[in-house]
Scaffold this motif. Structure first.
Motif, PDB file in Angstrom:
ATOM      1  N   THR A   1       0.827  -1.210   0.000  1.00  0.00           N
ATOM      2  CA  THR A   1       0.000   0.000   0.000  1.00  0.00           C
ATOM      3  C   THR A   1       0.860   1.258   0.000  1.00  0.00           C
ATOM      4  O   THR A   1       0.577   2.222  -0.729  1.00  0.00           O
ATOM      5  N   ASN A   2       1.917   1.259   0.789  1.00  0.00           N
ATOM      6  CA  ASN A   2       2.754   2.450   0.913  1.00  0.00           C
ATOM      7  C   ASN A   2       3.736   2.636  -0.239  1.00  0.00           C
ATOM      8  O   ASN A   2       4.066   3.772  -0.609  1.00  0.00           O
ATOM      9  N   TYR A   3       4.221   1.526  -0.808  1.00  0.00           N
ATOM     10  CA  TYR A   3       5.312   1.622  -1.772  1.00  0.00           C
ATOM     11  C   TYR A   3       4.958   1.190  -3.200  1.00  0.00           C
ATOM     12  O   TYR A   3       5.638   1.574  -4.144  1.00  0.00           O
TER      13      TYR A   3
ATOM     14  N   SER B   1       7.416   5.036  -7.057  1.00  0.00           N
ATOM     15  CA  SER B   1       8.672   5.732  -7.359  1.00  0.00           C
ATOM     16  C   SER B   1       9.795   4.711  -7.262  1.00  0.00           C
ATOM     17  O   SER B   1       9.626   3.630  -6.695  1.00  0.00           O
ATOM     18  N   ASN B   2      10.946   5.060  -7.799  1.00  0.00           N
ATOM     19  CA  ASN B   2      12.086   4.145  -7.751  1.00  0.00           C
ATOM     20  C   ASN B   2      12.472   3.821  -6.311  1.00  0.00           C
ATOM     21  O   ASN B   2      12.773   2.666  -5.976  1.00  0.00           O
ATOM     22  N   GLU B   3      12.459   4.834  -5.454  1.00  0.00           N
ATOM     23  CA  GLU B   3      12.845   4.624  -4.062  1.00  0.00           C
ATOM     24  C   GLU B   3      11.826   3.742  -3.337  1.00  0.00           C
ATOM     25  O   GLU B   3      12.192   2.857  -2.565  1.00  0.00           O
ATOM     26  N   ARG B   4      10.557   3.981  -3.591  1.00  0.00           N
ATOM     27  CA  ARG B   4       9.520   3.165  -2.960  1.00  0.00           C
ATOM     28  C   ARG B   4       9.639   1.705  -3.384  1.00  0.00           C
ATOM     29  O   ARG B   4       9.504   0.787  -2.560  1.00  0.00           O
TER      30      ARG B   4
ATOM     31  N   PHE C   1       8.217  -6.533 -11.532  1.00  0.00           N
ATOM     32  CA  PHE C   1       7.732  -6.090 -12.836  1.00  0.00           C
ATOM     33  C   PHE C   1       7.610  -4.563 -12.885  1.00  0.00           C
ATOM     34  O   PHE C   1       7.815  -3.956 -13.931  1.00  0.00           O
ATOM     35  N   SER C   2       7.292  -3.954 -11.752  1.00  0.00           N
ATOM     36  CA  SER C   2       7.221  -2.490 -11.682  1.00  0.00           C
ATOM     37  C   SER C   2       8.597  -1.868 -11.876  1.00  0.00           C
ATOM     38  O   SER C   2       8.743  -0.815 -12.515  1.00  0.00           O
ATOM     39  N   LYS C   3       9.613  -2.506 -11.324  1.00  0.00           N
ATOM     40  CA  LYS C   3      10.982  -2.002 -11.484  1.00  0.00           C
ATOM     41  C   LYS C   3      11.426  -2.073 -12.946  1.00  0.00           C
ATOM     42  O   LYS C   3      12.178  -1.196 -13.418  1.00  0.00           O
ATOM     43  N   LYS C   4      10.966  -3.078 -13.656  1.00  0.00           N
ATOM     44  CA  LYS C   4      11.383  -3.269 -15.044  1.00  0.00           C
ATOM     45  C   LYS C   4      10.620  -2.369 -16.015  1.00  0.00           C
ATOM     46  O   LYS C   4      11.105  -2.092 -17.106  1.00  0.00           O
ATOM     47  N   ARG C   5       9.441  -1.932 -15.632  1.00  0.00           N
ATOM     48  CA  ARG C   5       8.628  -1.088 -16.511  1.00  0.00           C
ATOM     49  C   ARG C   5       9.232   0.305 -16.587  1.00  0.00           C
ATOM     50  O   ARG C   5       9.378   0.978 -15.578  1.00  0.00           O
ATOM     51  N   LYS C   6       9.562   0.769 -17.777  1.00  0.00           N
ATOM     52  CA  LYS C   6      10.267   2.045 -17.951  1.00  0.00           C
ATOM     53  C   LYS C   6       9.410   3.143 -18.576  1.00  0.00           C
ATOM     54  O   LYS C   6       9.908   4.212 -18.906  1.00  0.00           O
ATOM     55  N   LYS C   7       8.131   2.866 -18.716  1.00  0.00           N
ATOM     56  CA  LYS C   7       7.239   3.885 -19.278  1.00  0.00           C
ATOM     57  C   LYS C   7       5.890   3.801 -18.587  1.00  0.00           C
ATOM     58  O   LYS C   7       5.341   2.710 -18.406  1.00  0.00           O
ATOM     59  N   ASN C   8       5.358   4.940 -18.205  1.00  0.00           N
ATOM     60  CA  ASN C   8       4.047   4.972 -17.565  1.00  0.00           C
ATOM     61  C   ASN C   8       2.947   4.710 -18.588  1.00  0.00           C
ATOM     62  O   ASN C   8       2.929   5.322 -19.661  1.00  0.00           O
ATOM     63  N   CYS C   9       2.051   3.821 -18.251  1.00  0.00           N
ATOM     64  CA  CYS C   9       0.895   3.585 -19.103  1.00  0.00           C
ATOM     65  C   CYS C   9      -0.139   2.796 -18.315  1.00  0.00           C
ATOM     66  O   CYS C   9       0.200   2.054 -17.388  1.00  0.00           O
ATOM     67  N   GLY C  10      -1.391   2.967 -18.685  1.00  0.00           N
ATOM     68  CA  GLY C  10      -2.478   2.234 -18.033  1.00  0.00           C
ATOM     69  C   GLY C  10      -2.467   2.405 -16.535  1.00  0.00           C
ATOM     70  O   GLY C  10      -2.333   3.514 -16.007  1.00  0.00           O
TER      71      GLY C  10
ATOM     72  N   ASN D   1       4.822   5.503 -12.333  1.00  0.00           N
ATOM     73  CA  ASN D   1       6.018   5.746 -11.532  1.00  0.00           C
ATOM     74  C   ASN D   1       6.369   7.223 -11.687  1.00  0.00           C
ATOM     75  O   ASN D   1       6.662   7.686 -12.795  1.00  0.00           O
ATOM     76  N   MET D   2       6.352   7.964 -10.595  1.00  0.00           N
ATOM     77  CA  MET D   2       6.559   9.412 -10.662  1.00  0.00           C
ATOM     78  C   MET D   2       7.960   9.788 -11.140  1.00  0.00           C
ATOM     79  O   MET D   2       8.191  10.941 -11.537  1.00  0.00           O
TER      80      MET D   2
END
Length: 527
Positions: free
Chosen positions: A455-457, A463-466, A510-519, A523-524
């Motif tokens: 929920t928090n991250y 974000s990358n840090e989260r 999978f979130s770390k590997k995704r490099k473009k925001n969509c749907g 990632n801020m």
């Protein structure tokens, strides 16, 4: 845990009792009357995400105002460029046939005073095309399918049977399997929760229709059974997984602290004309999208999230005061009753709402026939990644997907059934060396920690840090759980925790590997 193990052979093993599992079981049992079908579910028969679905089924039924092309286009737009267009066309074009089957089985969809289907509209749809049964469409479909399934003498329906792991060469040949290698599914190890016995189910074909993973987050519209079991089992069996970073948060869950799971205020309420307002009573959706309240769920959820961050408040509001309240109550009797029970008078009061985890758009990769990368293992419904939803599911496409893909799986196995032999030499479950005095508080603590981390991250905005923090904390939880799992007596709670940690890990990676925001992924730190 009893040391007595049981081995059962069956032609079809179906894991899950939602729309996908029930439909597939019904179809194979009807065609192959000599076949044995075992359908297992971890809780009571109707406890599934299907049973809680309020909205309906998106289907083109009125060619005067709608078309397959428009439904396809709306789905592709919602999916934000990641849908498989061939899959979208297949599902949309087959929808009327699957709808007719439901009607023939006894499903009642609402009609207007002229006797035509009362078609609703939800976010992302350009036309009114949602067939519904008031605001409990899923429960109506579940009722009908259960009635049909229970009438089949060759279906054995087992409640409170929890699938622990799929059986592959990893167990049969005691060799380590590799992802993307040739792997075959021979059935599953299943915990009979009432008798505390692990049974070995050997099957010619296995259908994994175990639903979603909403319980990985603190606030979700999913029932308590949605713990990512199918995704966890498939990942351990080395099935191909994709797109699990795309988590759909429903924008308007009823804000009622302490209620769990969250009560859903259907998207159809906004389709009916309700407006979103912030803590100052101001409309705000026009600042985010030209479609305003009828924008797709990812856009509306992020808009609400942004308003909450600006105000520091915990919720926004739905305003229904300008609507025809009598018609509203007819369309949404359960929502109306729920609001009344909490002292909310929809004629005078706003309805407090906030986003909640609702649906995972990715999962086990399947082809058009519902075949996974593992031989003789099929998957259907929310546990899968078919290519229909892309980065964001169009409202009311999920029940439709389950029906279409259950039918596709049925057609495919029908060609193979008579040529397929029963697997041999399958080892029984081994629980030697386990301890019996495991502290349940450890499971509860770790389960709550997974929810907090995600929920928090790894929520609506990341974000990358989260993501890095989530990864580190989940690694510790994984190691703790593995040690506990390897040395403790098997239990549903322990297995669910294992699957929640696995699902959380996959979403994070999978979130770390995704490099473009969509749907549904944002990632801020990305453009």
């Amino acid at each position: 845990m009893s040391n007595k193990n049981t081995t059962i052979e069956t032609d079809f093993l179906v894991i899950g009792s939602g729309v996908s599992g029930l439909t597939f079981a019904l179809k194979v049992a009807t065609k192959f009357k000599e076949a044995k079908v075992i359908l297992i579910t971890k809780d009571k028969k109707n406890e599934s995400n299907t049973n809680y679905a309020q909205g309906g089924i998106a289907t083109v039924t009125n060619s005067n105002i709608d078309s397959f092309e428009q439904h396809v286009k709306d789905t592709l737009i919602a999916g934000d460029g990641l849908c498989d267009e061939k899959v979208v066309k297949m599902v949309v074009n087959d929808a009327p046939n699957r709808l007719q089957e439901l009607i023939e089985w006894g499903t009642k969809f609402d009609k207007n005073e002229n006797g035509d289907y009362d078609l609703g509209r939800e976010g992302g749809h350009s036309q009114n095309r949602i067939l519904h049964h008031t605001d409990i469409t899923g429960a109506e479909i579940e009722r009908v399918l259960l009635k049909q399934v229970e009438a089949k003498p060759n279906i054995e329906f087992l409640e409170y049977h929890y699938a622990i792991d799929l059986i592959t060469e990893h167990q049969t040949k005691k060799k380590k399997t590799k992802r993307n290698s040739k792997i075959t599914c021979f059935g599953a190890y299943v915990l009979d929760q009432k008798k505390s016995v692990v049974k070995t189910y050997i099957s010619k074909f296995t259908m994994l229709a175990s639903g979603g993973n909403g319980q990985v987050y603190e606030t979700t519209t999913n029932p308590k059974v949605a713990t990512g079991d199918g995704l966890g089992m498939a990942y351990r069996a080395k099935a191909e997984i994709a797109d699990v970073e795309f988590i759909q948060f429903h924008p308007t869950a009823l804000y009622n602290p302490g209620e769990y799971p969250a009560f859903l205020i259907s998207e159809a309420v906004r389709g009916f004309g309700a407006k979103l307002r912030n803590s100052n009573g101001q409309k705000f959706m026009h600042n985010y999208d030209a479609r305003e309240e009828l924008a797709s769920r990812d856009i509306v959820a992020r808009a609400i999230d942004n308003e909450l961050k600006k105000s520091g408040n915990s919720h926004v509001y739905l305003d229904c005061r300008h609507l025809n309240i009598e018609k509203f109550k007819t369309h949404f009797p359960n929502i109306s009753e729920k609001c009344t029970s909490l002292g909310i008078d929809i004629k005078k009061d706003f309805i407090p709402v906030a986003p909640a985890s609702h649906y995972i758009c990715g999962g086990i990769v399947v082809n058009k026939n519902s075949k996974t990368s593992i031989k003789k293992l099929y998957a259907c419904g929310e546990v899968t990644r078919t290519g229909l939803h892309g980065g964001n599911r169009l409202a009311s496409n999920s029940l439709l997907e389950g029906l279409v893909y259950a039918h596709s799986a049925f057609l495919n196995v029908s060609k193979k059934f008579t040529k397929t032999n029963m697997p041999k030499d399958i080892p029984e479950w081994n629980d030697n060396g386990v301890i019996k005095n495991m502290e349940k508080v450890l499971i509860t603590h770790d389960r709550n920690e997974v929810k907090t981390i995600m929920t928090n991250y790894v929520g609506i905005v990341r974000s990358n840090e989260r993501l890095l923090r989530a990864e580190k904390r989940l690694k510790v939880l994984y190691e703790d759980n593995k040690r506990l799992y390897d040395h403790s007596e098997i239990s549903t709670d322990l297995c669910e925790l294992r699957n929640l940690i696995t699902t959380a890990y996959l979403i994070t990676q999978f979130s770390k590997k995704r490099k473009k925001n969509c749907g549904g992924f944002f990632n801020m730190d990305l453009n």
